[in-house]
Write a protein that holds these residues in place. Structure first.
Motif, PDB file in Angstrom:
ATOM      1  N   GLU A   1       0.995  -0.875  -0.020  1.00  0.00           N
ATOM      2  CA  GLU A   1      -0.004   0.346   0.123  1.00  0.00           C
ATOM      3  C   GLU A   1       0.932   1.637   0.380  1.00  0.00           C
ATOM      4  N   ASP A   2       1.990   1.219   0.996  1.00  0.00           N
ATOM      5  CA  ASP A   2       2.747   2.065   0.427  1.00  0.00           C
ATOM      6  C   ASP A   2       3.710   2.515  -0.604  1.00  0.00           C
TER       7      ASP A   2
ATOM      8  N   TYR B   1       3.334   4.684  -5.424  1.00  0.00           N
ATOM      9  CA  TYR B   1       4.540   5.430  -5.567  1.00  0.00           C
ATOM     10  C   TYR B   1       5.403   5.137  -7.037  1.00  0.00           C
TER      11      TYR B   1
ATOM     12  N   ARG C   1       9.947   0.028   3.367  1.00  0.00           N
ATOM     13  CA  ARG C   1       9.018   0.440   3.177  1.00  0.00           C
ATOM     14  C   ARG C   1       7.744   0.066   4.559  1.00  0.00           C
TER      15      ARG C   1
ATOM     16  N   VAL D   1       3.398   0.826   5.907  1.00  0.00           N
ATOM     17  CA  VAL D   1       2.563   1.941   6.548  1.00  0.00           C
ATOM     18  C   VAL D   1       2.181   2.119   8.013  1.00  0.00           C
ATOM     19  N   HIS D   2       2.503   3.352   8.066  1.00  0.00           N
ATOM     20  CA  HIS D   2       2.858   4.000   9.409  1.00  0.00           C
ATOM     21  C   HIS D   2       1.345   3.940  10.539  1.00  0.00           C
TER      22      HIS D   2
ATOM     23  N   ALA E   1      -4.823   3.117   6.124  1.00  0.00           N
ATOM     24  CA  ALA E   1      -4.144   2.353   5.552  1.00  0.00           C
ATOM     25  C   ALA E   1      -5.873   2.127   4.707  1.00  0.00           C
TER      26      ALA E   1
END
Length: 610
Positions: free
Chosen positions: A166-167, A171, A231, A233-234, A239
């Motif tokens: 997802e992150d 991009y 990387r 998802v924070h 999300a």
């Protein structure tokens, strides 16, 4: 549906796998500037049961101008018909061949699917090797747990994405669209992408070997970083969760709503790759989960919802979450199910509520038969925990229990193996002591997986037992199982051996994968298609010994093939955990005490959820 496809479907099993058009699937007819083929290298039934695939499908299709479509490996009968009719591998949403897509992305969660990756590329009409695909389109990328050691597939994939899709995927798509507009070459695009965090470009790394076959050096080329960080998802509450998702038109393996509670794990079992590579722990709020679960049930029409995570019973507000979901589910006769439970925090009250609609057996994973070995693997569950939990469940009317163990764990002895049978008999005795329905009988199912050492775990340096040793231990355990109330099943040693080779293989293993595939390897995760002899011959043809990868202890200072990838957990921490395993010392879970694994560095505020 295209006429040439319609003609062959009557000749294959389960044609609904290949038709598309399901309720909830996405079709975009205008304004599409980037098409992504999201490929799952196994059957439709397994791929559509994968929550990660559904999440990425939703994330990408939410982007303007991007159309993400699904692709699954056709079963052998369908593949044969497609090759006869000249039909290339196609996406379900449009029916178009994926060779004309911009990005082809593979989800890699199991090493035994590697031969299917090559087969799908070939069926699409594409060269399987990255160096033979000269143009920017299609760009072949791969993500998932397996890419934390990308080297066995390095010759075939253009870009690996360690971390959470997802992150990183949106991009990547935006960067690709810009490169496409600017007319960049594939080589120029990959070089620019290598400077960004979260992208491993295998063509920009050269592997050099010692005479004994171990790695001497990994040389980054053209300014590529020495190590690529994953990387993540924070904020899980922000999300995407696919409440409105695809409803399959044929039965799948997990035919229900799956609700993801959190990522990561607080426990730190030393054999568990997912528990390390998905750190740090990040949770969704119970209020949001209740809303999402009800929304997904309402949108799909499913009558069952399952709570998904690496250790569901460790979700702190689990009781509140279940209460909120059940208040909606019970009046509608929908069921809520929990996966394998931990014996040390089992709640009988919760299980009674959860199983009001549909009662099933209980599942626990002690993993080892003795306390010494459970401490060595950091399982943090005692025999007393398990027996107390079983006693409570049996007294409440349960009569079926599944127990999962592992054979071949580091430091294991025959006493530990026989301890599995001993523990199963103690569970059986507990039933007869505690159950009010003894005349109905009890069913205890014991299953043993075979230990496979995985990268980025404290046991990444360990040797796997040989095939002969696994067979000896299985026979030993079988001989000790003497009750008709206890059934025993085990994994195939040949499959586990190959899994270990592919899990810890270096770049040279790629030619073995290609050789085995060219000799017919596909669907190696399926017993009816897996041929140990085919793979043995492929290793011999390539001059490599599978024992070098599976049955050899690595030394502390040995350069490991996956050293170019960082999971966020420090190597020094993993080695310290390995040393504690040999002393049978446990490490407390993250909620009690931060053990300094290093994963908190991935958070800007420097701390995990727990």
């Amino acid at each position: 549906m295209k006429p040439e496809l319609e003609r062959i479907l009557s000749r294959v099993q389960k044609p609904a796998r290949y038709t598309g058009g399901e309720y909830g699937s996405t079709v975009k007819n205008e304004g599409v500037s980037c098409r992504v083929a999201l490929c799952f290298p196994d059957t439709y039934e397994i791929g559509m049961s994968n929550l990660g695939l559904r999440i990425l499908y939703g994330v990408l299709n939410a982007m303007d101008g991007v159309w993400c479509q699904r692709v699954f490996a056709p079963w052998t009968d369908m593949e044969e018909e497609m090759r006869k009719a000249g039909i290339p591998l196609y996406a379900l949403e449009s029916g178009d061949g994926i060779a004309d897509f911009d990005i082809i992305g593979f989800s890699l969660g199991y090493e035994m699917a590697y031969s299917n990756v090559l087969n799908m590329l070939d069926l699409a009409g594409l060269p399987v090797r990255s160096e033979d695909r000269k143009d920017l389109r299609p760009l072949v990328v791969a993500g998932g747990t397996c890419v934390f050691n990308p080297e066995p597939l390095a010759d075939f994939v253009d870009v690996f994405l360690p971390g959470e899709g997802e992150d990183v995927l949106p991009y990547l798509v935006e960067r690709y669209r810009a490169a496409k507009r600017d007319g960049l070459s594939k080589e120029a695009f990959l070089l620019s992408l290598s400077q960004e965090e979260g992208f491993y470009i295998p063509s920009l790394y050269e592997h050099v070997y010692h005479e004994d076959g171990t790695l001497s050096e990994i040389r980054p080329l053209n300014g590529a970083p020495a190590q690529v960080n994953k990387r993540i998802v924070h904020d899980m509450d922000r999300a995407l969760y696919p409440e409105k998702t695809i409803v399959p038109s044929t039965e799948i393996v997990h035919d229900r709503v799956m609700l993801e509670l959190f990522r990561g794990c607080v426990r730190g079992c030393r054999f568990c790759q997912a528990g390390y590579v998905y750190r740090p722990v990040r949770s969704r709020s119970p209020e949001l989960l209740i809303k999402q679960g009800i929304g997904a049930l309402s949108a799909s029409g499913y009558q069952e919802i399952s709570l998904a995570s690496l250790s569901t019973s460790d979700y702190r507000p689990l009781g509140d979450l279940c209460d909120g979901l059940l208040s909606w589910c019970e009046p509608r006769n929908a069921s809520l199910s929990l996966p394998s439970l931990r014996a040390d925090n089992f709640s009988m009250e919760l299980m009674r509520r959860v199983q009001r609609v549909r009662k099933s057996g209980l599942t626990f994973a002690p993993e080892a038969g003795t306390q010494r070995l459970r401490d060595a693997i950091n399982k943090n569950v005692t025999e007393e925990d398990l027996l107390r939990t079983c006693r409570t469940a049996f007294s409440g009317g349960w009569s079926q229990v599944k127990l999962y163990f592992m054979l071949g764990l580091p430091t294991e002895t025959d006493e530990d193996v026989l301890g599995i049978a001993d523990l199963a008999f103690k569970v059986l005795k507990t039933f007869y002591d505690a159950s009010p329905v003894r005349n109905r009988g009890v069913r205890i199912t014991v299953s043993t997986a075979l230990f496979v050492p995985k990268p980025h775990t404290p046991f990444q340096w360990e040797a796997q037992d040989t095939r002969e040793e696994f067979e000896r231990k299985i026979a030993l355990l079988r001989s000790a199982m003497r009750s008709k109330s206890i059934s025993y099943s085990w994994h195939d040693p040949d499959t586990s051996l190959l899994e270990a080779v592919l899990a810890r293989g270096d770049r040279r293993v790629g030619k073995v994968i290609e050789t085995a595939w060219r000799r017919g390897a596909k669907f190696d995760a399926w017993e009816e298609h897996f041929s140990p002899e085919r793979w043995k011959d492929a290793f011999a043809a390539c001059g490599l010994d599978p024992a070098f990868y599976a049955n050899r202890v690595r030394f502390k200072d040995e350069l490991l093939p996956w050293s170019s990838i960082s999971s966020g957990v420090r190597t020094e921490y993993l080695w310290r955990e390995r040393e504690q395993a040999y002393r049978s010392e446990i490490t407390p879970d993250c909620r009690r005490q931060c053990t300094g694994c290093g994963a908190d560095r991935l958070y800007t505020e420097g701390k995990c959820d727990e």
